[in-house]
Design a protein around this motif. Sequence first.
Motif, PDB file in Angstrom:
ATOM      1  N   TYR A1065      39.951  23.173  24.703  1.00 36.69           N
ATOM      2  CA  TYR A1065      40.432  24.488  25.126  1.00 36.69           C
ATOM      3  C   TYR A1065      41.529  24.980  24.191  1.00 36.69           C
ATOM      4  O   TYR A1065      42.296  24.180  23.653  1.00 36.69           O
ATOM      5  CB  TYR A1065      41.030  24.407  26.542  1.00 36.69           C
ATOM      6  CG  TYR A1065      40.010  24.246  27.640  1.00 36.69           C
ATOM      7  CD1 TYR A1065      39.422  25.359  28.238  1.00 36.69           C
ATOM      8  CD2 TYR A1065      39.641  22.985  28.094  1.00 36.69           C
ATOM      9  CE1 TYR A1065      38.490  25.216  29.267  1.00 36.69           C
ATOM     10  CE2 TYR A1065      38.714  22.824  29.120  1.00 36.69           C
ATOM     11  CZ  TYR A1065      38.145  23.952  29.692  1.00 36.69           C
ATOM     12  OH  TYR A1065      37.233  23.810  30.701  1.00 36.69           O
ATOM     13  N   PRO A1066      41.636  26.291  24.064  1.00 38.90           N
ATOM     14  CA  PRO A1066      42.841  26.814  23.389  1.00 38.90           C
ATOM     15  C   PRO A1066      44.043  26.612  24.306  1.00 38.90           C
ATOM     16  O   PRO A1066      43.871  26.372  25.508  1.00 38.90           O
ATOM     17  CB  PRO A1066      42.516  28.309  23.208  1.00 38.90           C
ATOM     18  CG  PRO A1066      41.487  28.618  24.246  1.00 38.90           C
ATOM     19  CD  PRO A1066      40.721  27.348  24.487  1.00 38.90           C
ATOM     20  N   PRO A1067      45.274  26.699  23.766  1.00 40.44           N
ATOM     21  CA  PRO A1067      46.453  26.505  24.625  1.00 40.44           C
ATOM     22  C   PRO A1067      46.472  27.583  25.720  1.00 40.44           C
ATOM     23  O   PRO A1067      46.404  28.765  25.412  1.00 40.44           O
ATOM     24  CB  PRO A1067      47.641  26.692  23.672  1.00 40.44           C
ATOM     25  CG  PRO A1067      47.075  26.562  22.300  1.00 40.44           C
ATOM     26  CD  PRO A1067      45.652  26.992  22.373  1.00 40.44           C
ATOM     27  N   GLY A1068      46.496  27.156  26.958  1.00 37.28           N
ATOM     28  CA  GLY A1068      46.502  28.165  28.030  1.00 37.28           C
ATOM     29  C   GLY A1068      46.329  27.532  29.390  1.00 37.28           C
ATOM     30  O   GLY A1068      46.450  26.330  29.578  1.00 37.28           O
ATOM     31  N   ILE A1072      44.942  23.578  31.790  1.00 38.98           N
ATOM     32  CA  ILE A1072      45.657  22.925  32.894  1.00 38.98           C
ATOM     33  C   ILE A1072      44.712  22.749  34.087  1.00 38.98           C
ATOM     34  O   ILE A1072      44.633  21.666  34.693  1.00 38.98           O
ATOM     35  CB  ILE A1072      46.894  23.759  33.291  1.00 38.98           C
ATOM     36  CG1 ILE A1072      47.838  23.890  32.083  1.00 38.98           C
ATOM     37  CG2 ILE A1072      47.621  23.142  34.471  1.00 38.98           C
ATOM     38  CD1 ILE A1072      48.936  24.926  32.242  1.00 38.98           C
ATOM     39  N   ALA A1073      43.966  23.819  34.408  1.00 36.49           N
ATOM     40  CA  ALA A1073      43.039  23.757  35.551  1.00 36.49           C
ATOM     41  C   ALA A1073      41.971  22.694  35.306  1.00 36.49           C
ATOM     42  O   ALA A1073      41.615  21.923  36.225  1.00 36.49           O
ATOM     43  CB  ALA A1073      42.402  25.127  35.758  1.00 36.49           C
ATOM     44  N   ALA A1074      41.449  22.633  34.072  1.00 34.73           N
ATOM     45  CA  ALA A1074      40.407  21.648  33.754  1.00 34.73           C
ATOM     46  C   ALA A1074      40.959  20.229  33.882  1.00 34.73           C
ATOM     47  O   ALA A1074      40.264  19.312  34.365  1.00 34.73           O
ATOM     48  CB  ALA A1074      39.884  21.889  32.346  1.00 34.73           C
ATOM     49  N   THR A1117      34.639  23.269  28.117  1.00 35.43           N
ATOM     50  CA  THR A1117      35.289  24.248  27.249  1.00 35.43           C
ATOM     51  C   THR A1117      35.007  25.651  27.760  1.00 35.43           C
ATOM     52  O   THR A1117      34.387  25.821  28.815  1.00 35.43           O
ATOM     53  CB  THR A1117      34.795  24.076  25.798  1.00 35.43           C
ATOM     54  OG1 THR A1117      35.505  24.967  24.958  1.00 35.43           O
ATOM     55  CG2 THR A1117      33.296  24.345  25.654  1.00 35.43           C
ATOM     56  N   THR A1118      35.472  26.670  27.014  1.00 35.97           N
ATOM     57  CA  THR A1118      35.229  28.069  27.406  1.00 35.97           C
ATOM     58  C   THR A1118      33.910  28.539  26.801  1.00 35.97           C
ATOM     59  O   THR A1118      33.351  27.878  25.916  1.00 35.97           O
ATOM     60  CB  THR A1118      36.365  28.968  26.877  1.00 35.97           C
ATOM     61  OG1 THR A1118      36.355  28.894  25.439  1.00 35.97           O
ATOM     62  CG2 THR A1118      37.719  28.519  27.376  1.00 35.97           C
ATOM     63  N   ALA A1119      33.470  29.691  27.243  1.00 32.29           N
ATOM     64  CA  ALA A1119      32.195  30.233  26.756  1.00 32.29           C
ATOM     65  C   ALA A1119      32.281  30.526  25.252  1.00 32.29           C
ATOM     66  O   ALA A1119      31.313  30.317  24.515  1.00 32.29           O
ATOM     67  CB  ALA A1119      31.848  31.504  27.530  1.00 32.29           C
ATOM     68  N   VAL A1120      33.430  31.032  24.809  1.00 40.65           N
ATOM     69  CA  VAL A1120      33.596  31.387  23.378  1.00 40.65           C
ATOM     70  C   VAL A1120      33.451  30.146  22.502  1.00 40.65           C
ATOM     71  O   VAL A1120      32.714  30.147  21.508  1.00 40.65           O
ATOM     72  CB  VAL A1120      34.978  32.048  23.144  1.00 40.65           C
ATOM     73  CG1 VAL A1120      35.209  32.287  21.657  1.00 40.65           C
ATOM     74  CG2 VAL A1120      35.086  33.336  23.928  1.00 40.65           C
ATOM     75  N   ILE A1121      34.147  29.060  22.896  1.00 39.38           N
ATOM     76  CA  ILE A1121      34.085  27.838  22.094  1.00 39.38           C
ATOM     77  C   ILE A1121      32.704  27.196  22.220  1.00 39.38           C
ATOM     78  O   ILE A1121      32.186  26.620  21.254  1.00 39.38           O
ATOM     79  CB  ILE A1121      35.219  26.878  22.510  1.00 39.38           C
ATOM     80  CG1 ILE A1121      36.574  27.496  22.131  1.00 39.38           C
ATOM     81  CG2 ILE A1121      35.064  25.516  21.837  1.00 39.38           C
ATOM     82  CD1 ILE A1121      37.774  26.777  22.631  1.00 39.38           C
ATOM     83  N   CYS A1122      32.103  27.327  23.397  1.00 35.45           N
ATOM     84  CA  CYS A1122      30.752  26.806  23.611  1.00 35.45           C
ATOM     85  C   CYS A1122      29.789  27.433  22.597  1.00 35.45           C
ATOM     86  O   CYS A1122      28.964  26.757  21.981  1.00 35.45           O
ATOM     87  CB  CYS A1122      30.331  27.174  25.037  1.00 35.45           C
ATOM     88  SG  CYS A1122      29.107  26.064  25.689  1.00 35.45           S
ATOM     89  N   LYS A1123      29.949  28.733  22.403  1.00 31.06           N
ATOM     90  CA  LYS A1123      29.109  29.459  21.440  1.00 31.06           C
ATOM     91  C   LYS A1123      29.408  28.977  20.019  1.00 31.06           C
ATOM     92  O   LYS A1123      28.506  28.813  19.183  1.00 31.06           O
ATOM     93  CB  LYS A1123      29.391  30.959  21.593  1.00 31.06           C
ATOM     94  CG  LYS A1123      28.429  31.862  20.844  1.00 31.06           C
ATOM     95  CD  LYS A1123      28.765  33.320  21.147  1.00 31.06           C
ATOM     96  CE  LYS A1123      27.891  34.241  20.319  1.00 31.06           C
ATOM     97  NZ  LYS A1123      28.263  35.665  20.509  1.00 31.06           N
ATOM     98  N   THR A1145      33.329  26.395  31.537  1.00 31.56           N
ATOM     99  CA  THR A1145      34.084  26.561  32.795  1.00 31.56           C
ATOM    100  C   THR A1145      34.428  28.012  33.101  1.00 31.56           C
ATOM    101  O   THR A1145      35.156  28.282  34.041  1.00 31.56           O
ATOM    102  CB  THR A1145      35.393  25.731  32.757  1.00 31.56           C
ATOM    103  OG1 THR A1145      36.133  26.135  31.603  1.00 31.56           O
ATOM    104  CG2 THR A1145      35.106  24.254  32.681  1.00 31.56           C
ATOM    105  N   ASP A1146      33.939  28.950  32.253  1.00 35.18           N
ATOM    106  CA  ASP A1146      34.213  30.362  32.575  1.00 35.18           C
ATOM    107  C   ASP A1146      33.438  30.787  33.830  1.00 35.18           C
ATOM    108  O   ASP A1146      33.816  31.714  34.525  1.00 35.18           O
ATOM    109  CB  ASP A1146      33.807  31.251  31.389  1.00 35.18           C
ATOM    110  CG  ASP A1146      34.821  31.148  30.261  1.00 35.18           C
ATOM    111  OD1 ASP A1146      35.746  30.330  30.403  1.00 35.18           O
ATOM    112  OD2 ASP A1146      34.692  31.865  29.247  1.00 35.18           O
ATOM    113  N   ASP A1147      32.317  30.081  34.090  1.00 34.41           N
ATOM    114  CA  ASP A1147      31.487  30.435  35.239  1.00 34.41           C
ATOM    115  C   ASP A1147      31.522  29.264  36.229  1.00 34.41           C
ATOM    116  O   ASP A1147      30.635  28.417  36.247  1.00 34.41           O
ATOM    117  CB  ASP A1147      30.056  30.718  34.747  1.00 34.41           C
ATOM    118  CG  ASP A1147      29.144  31.109  35.907  1.00 34.41           C
ATOM    119  OD1 ASP A1147      29.689  31.600  36.913  1.00 34.41           O
ATOM    120  OD2 ASP A1147      27.917  30.898  35.805  1.00 34.41           O
ATOM    121  N   LEU A1148      32.596  29.213  37.046  1.00 31.51           N
ATOM    122  CA  LEU A1148      32.767  28.083  37.961  1.00 31.51           C
ATOM    123  C   LEU A1148      32.002  28.342  39.257  1.00 31.51           C
ATOM    124  O   LEU A1148      31.855  29.494  39.683  1.00 31.51           O
ATOM    125  CB  LEU A1148      34.261  27.882  38.283  1.00 31.51           C
ATOM    126  CG  LEU A1148      35.121  27.345  37.143  1.00 31.51           C
ATOM    127  CD1 LEU A1148      36.578  27.399  37.541  1.00 31.51           C
ATOM    128  CD2 LEU A1148      34.738  25.924  36.782  1.00 31.51           C
TER     129      LEU A1148
END
Length: 1587
Positions: A1065-1068, A1072-1074, A1117-1123, A1145-1148
């Motif tokens: 993940y990028p810093p954010g 933390i949630a993950a 990871t996020t959708a952007v990094i997944c791509k 994890t963008d679509d939980l």
Amino acid sequence: MAEREASPFPLDVRARLAELELELSEGDITQKGYEKKRSKLIRAYVPHPGGMEGLSHRPFFPPPSAARFHRRRSSGTRDERYRSDVHSEAVQAVLARHVESKVAVPMPSKRRSLVVQTSMDAYTPPDSSSGSEEEAGLGDDMPGMEHWMTRPALLGPAHLGSTSSSSSSTQSGGSGNAGRLADSLAHTHLSHPHLAHAHLTHTHLTQSHHVSAHHAIGHLSLKRKPALGVAENGGSLRRSCEFGSDMLWPPPLESDERHIGTIARNTQRYGNAERMETGDGVPVSSRVSAKIQQLVNTLKMPRRPPLREFFVDDFEELLEVQQPDPKQRRPEGAEMLAVRGEALGVVTNWPPSLEAALQRWGTISPKAPCLTSLDTTGKPLYVLTYGKLWSRSVKLAFNILHKLGSKQEPMVRPGDRVALVFPNNDPVAFMVAFYGCLLAEVVPVPIEVPLTRKDAGSQQIGFLLGSCGVTVALTSDACHKGLPKSATGEIPQFRGWPKLLWFVTESKHLSKPPRDWFPHIKDANSDTAYIEYKTCKDGSVLGVTVMRIALLTHCQALTQSCGYTEAETIVNVLDFKKDVGLWHGILTSVMNMMHVISVPYSLMKVNPLSWIQKVYHFKAKVACVKSRDMHWALVAHREQKDISLSSLRMLLVADGSNPWSISSCDAFLNVFQSKGLRSEVICPCASSPEALTVAIRRPVEDSSQPPGRGVLSMQGLSYSVVRVDTEEHLSVLTVQDVGTVMPGALVCVVKPDGVPLLCKTDEIGELCVCSVATGTSYYGLTGMTKNTFEVFPVASGGGLVSEYAFVRTGLLGFVGPGGLVFISGKMDGLIVVSGRRHNADDIIATALAVEPMKFIYRGRIAVFSVTVLRDERIVVVAEQRPDSTEEDSFQWMSRVLQAIDSIHGVGVFCLGLVPANTLPKTPLGGLHLSETKQLYLEGGLHPCNVLMCPHTCVTNLPKPRQKQPEIGPASVMVGNLVSGKRIAMASGRDLGQTDDNDQFLFLSEVLQWRSQTTPEHILYTLLSSRGAVSSSLTCLQLHKRAERVAALLLERGGLQEGDHIALVYPPGIDLIAAFYGCLYAGCVPITVRPPHPQNISTTLPTVKMIVEVSRSACVMTTAVICKLLRSKEAVATVDIRNWPPVLDTDDLPKKKSPVLYKPCNPDALAYLDFSVSTTGMLAGVQMSHNAVGAFCRSVKLQCELYPSREVAICLDPYCGLGFVLWCLCSVYSGHQSILIPPVELESNPALWLLAVSQLRVRDTFCSYSVMELCTKGLGLQTEALKARGLDLSRVRACVVVAEERPRMSLTHSFSKLFKDLGLHPRSVSTAFGCRVNLAICLQGTSGPDPTTVYVDMRALRHDRVRLVERGSPHSLPLMESGKILPGVRIIIANPETKGPLGDSHLGEIWVHSAHNGSGYYSGYGEEVLQSDHFTSRLSFGDTSTVWARTGYLGFLRRTELTDASGERHDALYVVGALEEAMELRGMRYHPIDIETSVIRTHQSIMECAVFPWTNLLVVVVELEGSEQEALDLVPMVTKAVLEEHYLIVGVVVVTDIGVIPINSRGEKQRMHLRDGFLQDQLDPIYVAYNM
């Protein structure tokens, strides 16, 4: 010259030689054939040199033909002043020896943009030359061959060892060269080259790595490679905090080998390079640049004899003191007696003063010509008669005294000093001004015309004028118009000059004196007549005062010595403002009513034969010249029929005291003997500004008395001993006499240093003169005057030689048979290296004898010494011809080094070549030596080639340290004392169970508790780059998101308890949630920095490696990094098929996990902390639930964190304390964390500080890279920030999180910069953590301020701590690394024996704490290296406690301060990492210390990194500025490291900014840099290999 310096040949042999020369000149015979036949002819007649008879009067037979000089002129020549056949042949012979034993020395690598090929059009008119500061060379533009001088057999291609690779010069690419280089290396035989003489001193006996003159390697030119991704997970901006990650650099590509958790860099593949070992077991890469390997091979040969055992190991580093050489030659003669010149005759018609003489001739013979000046075509411009000189001088004297200032306040009074500023082509105006001053009884100070405001040496002239109190400058009309003017038309004040009134001396500008006014003409007295300026070795300018009586007596002595008579004609080529030109051409000429023809320098440049033509035209009896004028005439001579020198009775050679003038004299005589020049006419003289004329050879009518000659051994001269050479004629100096002592003078030779003891007859010393006709003082400098003008020589018995004072002349020499004076050099040119004396002129001659015309542009070469490591070191700087290639230059440089080493027995420290016409010049066109030296010291020379040879010439380094066996434990351990000192042990306060959340064993339980008790309390706030809140999380929101993440893992991932999850993940807040979602699902999270979209090829492999090594079951990871992970670039970089499942994890899922995992074992694994150390080791540390809880509790207590607090965090959240503060502490303590991703500071450097100010934060954490970004980026914006309301006065703790020694300079700069914005200096502090324990020290909010101590850096190298005062030499400031955290115990242990150490002893920091890591993660169960890192025990003392080894050296010291509990405070000082420390010469060096020294050396060095490779120290510097400055850094870096650390730098690499890789914590990745360097991936501007 060989036959000239040998015994005479029979007539038939001489005739045969003449025939041979004629055949050669007409091309009927080859050079080789000529040499062969010639040597055969003269073999029987060349005697072997004998004893002292070499100093006797030797018959002089010049060769019968001038053909050889015609040949040499047609092919070009070098500076004749330093020419000698014997010397040239010696140099060639020495170099021939080295051909036999070639050592391949690597050529420097230079970027193509630095290699500028200039054409021959760059030539300018001839204007200068080497050596003496006043002299200039002319007409050296022709390609130099001098084949009659060198032996072609020594220089042919077969012997030069040049291979076909030489064709791959600067234009070709890199890869082909590397292959050819490797081939040539394979065939290059490395052997021990022989030295020239068995009698060299011990320091030179085994200097085996002479630079090979004929390296068998083509030039390695480096093509500019595509920009290398040195950023970690970032773009090319390496300073970026996000970009500086912990990637392996360059990252390893995939391999089928099984990975283990700890990747030891020595055993794994690195990039595409296989690891292998050299013969001595040093791991290297197979792709190591062949050039570096070659350098290592070169330096493996023994460099010098082993140093003597001279000190006990008390860890004092002593520079070796030069021991007397047992073979040193010593003087054996008797003590010399002072030599007295003939009595000064009393001639009845000699005038009582020079002004009286002028008055006499001006009234008796007003029409008699006094001075003829010439224009640039050689035609007479003006004839000054004695009548005109008298009337104009009287007129000027009246105007000086009565027309400057007012009647009541005249500007100039008798005795005042006045500057004379006249150009070299206007002797008439100068002569009038000089005599006008004498008549007005003011003191003239003749100086050069300042052409610009920044002339070389002009500032020092200004200091002289200021110290003399000069307020008026006399000048001519033309000169006044030519001076630089300001916009208003006024002459500006020159740099360093006093304010002057410029007064034009032309008659039309002057008032006529009244008929009744006459100057008062007195007899010569002890008033000052004039002040002559003298430039010292260091560039300072002194004024030598000459009294009127000395002036008159000197003129009388010259008249008697030279036999001057009335109305004689004299041709003067010399500078008429000073020295011999002034004494003969302006002063003595007037005393004897002589006619002077003044030949200006500008005419000599156009027509070098002009002075000879004037001698013929005016039938002159005397000519005053320098050897350069004779040399120029030889160059320009073209069988002119219309000249004759038969009228000359005296050819005065002003620089005849230079031993190298003899060759010009001989060559000139050879050519012009046919024009009527007689050998007895040539009269060298010796003079100095202080003693005026010291000796002069008298013109004799009888030619049967030949001049004195001596062929002296340079080896003997270096020990100040006169010895006629008996060894092979290889290193000799031929000297000629400069005649006998001046009339009325007493001369003796004294030791140059210390008490002026008389020398022995066969000893070289400084000549001292006792006479009326000398200078009397240095104006205004009483101390220096006493040492020079008031010397009383002492005999060995203690008695004085004379009751009168002597004057030191600055000339070195001896008095030979018959009272003849011989000069071997000057004090100003003396270089004392290791107790031996060398003369700069001799070294210049040797350098010019090495293929002279091929490289040195017009013979311009400067030799000087610099002090390095308490001894003088020789530096040679020369201008190279514009058409020289890189390879030619390097080959010439390496041959020069060999020649100087063999002939003079001394090593050259630095040899630099600069482009043509770039060295500073004197007004007369010679090289300005002191300015050149100053430029070298300041790094302003801008050389185009440089060769440093510290290994050869630095022989006084301290002895390498031999480690002593440790003392056994039984004798030192008594109670709590070790070696009589308190055991170095300290601890933080106890961890108490005080708060509600302390009842929970697991962080997931704490979060659930907070979501129930304070659901709306905000835990996290994330800021955008503009400073706005982009998102935030309350306790309940975090809990709910974590539940949904857990549900995603269990449902879609199908994961089991204990599976490892990579969080990319990028810093954010998502990170933390993950993380908490993993804890809720019973999985083990690993935080991984995501790949950078602009730099996937470099950053993605590190991500892949961590995922593989940690055996992650899935990637979240996020959708952007997944791509991004599925993009084309990613597929091209790594094999995507090997990835574990990737969850977005963008679509939980909407529903939460049915059951939250409740861990049962506090010692179970909570998370893995993966990072790459600065040495490139990837390691995953296991953190248990227990450790996490203890860690958070410890930080909470130290920083007093409560739910009401706000903490700003500007750190990367992927490992170490940064991760703990970002993700864990807020949940445990309940405080609000304001999260500022460091990457956002790139677009907005003020973001962090503005957030701290606006949100009124009291505690903040950052990294060194963030602090550096703020210091550099906001340095000039403090006023603007203040206007924006930035206020840091509320900050009580600004903590830098690091795993290194505190960077005091950076923290102090930061504190100082933001002090005006309210930041209190005491609030800035540091934290310290490492792999085994992520936080050991942290300053916190209470307790005493951090302390600073100063330690001796030399003792530190020996692993000892010695405290010194601030400002002591070699002192190093160390700041305490923060207070020890609660629950942490520290002990200092010996890393080898594992025994405890005493207070203030340097050792490894060991730590015992509940939040230590549990061990390195090994996914495959193998035995991991460094297994004792987490479970070490002391070898004696407290052997039961289990400690973790930090791998850092440091020491504990009990201070006078008290902590919160009332106990005395123990401060921990971190020195450096063991794995980064370099073992060199048996001592331990920390890279940061050397880097600090290097960065201080030059303002253009932005960053520096050092690393060892085999036995070499490699220094990489980043250059800010022009690439032309790159080579300036090489000598400065080498000198700084030698002086401060006693280390010789092996390789200096100059690169662009941003090449040194830096990770997110701001730490340099030195080992990555090393691998990039060894694999030729840095694209350096310049690489210098020091020899």
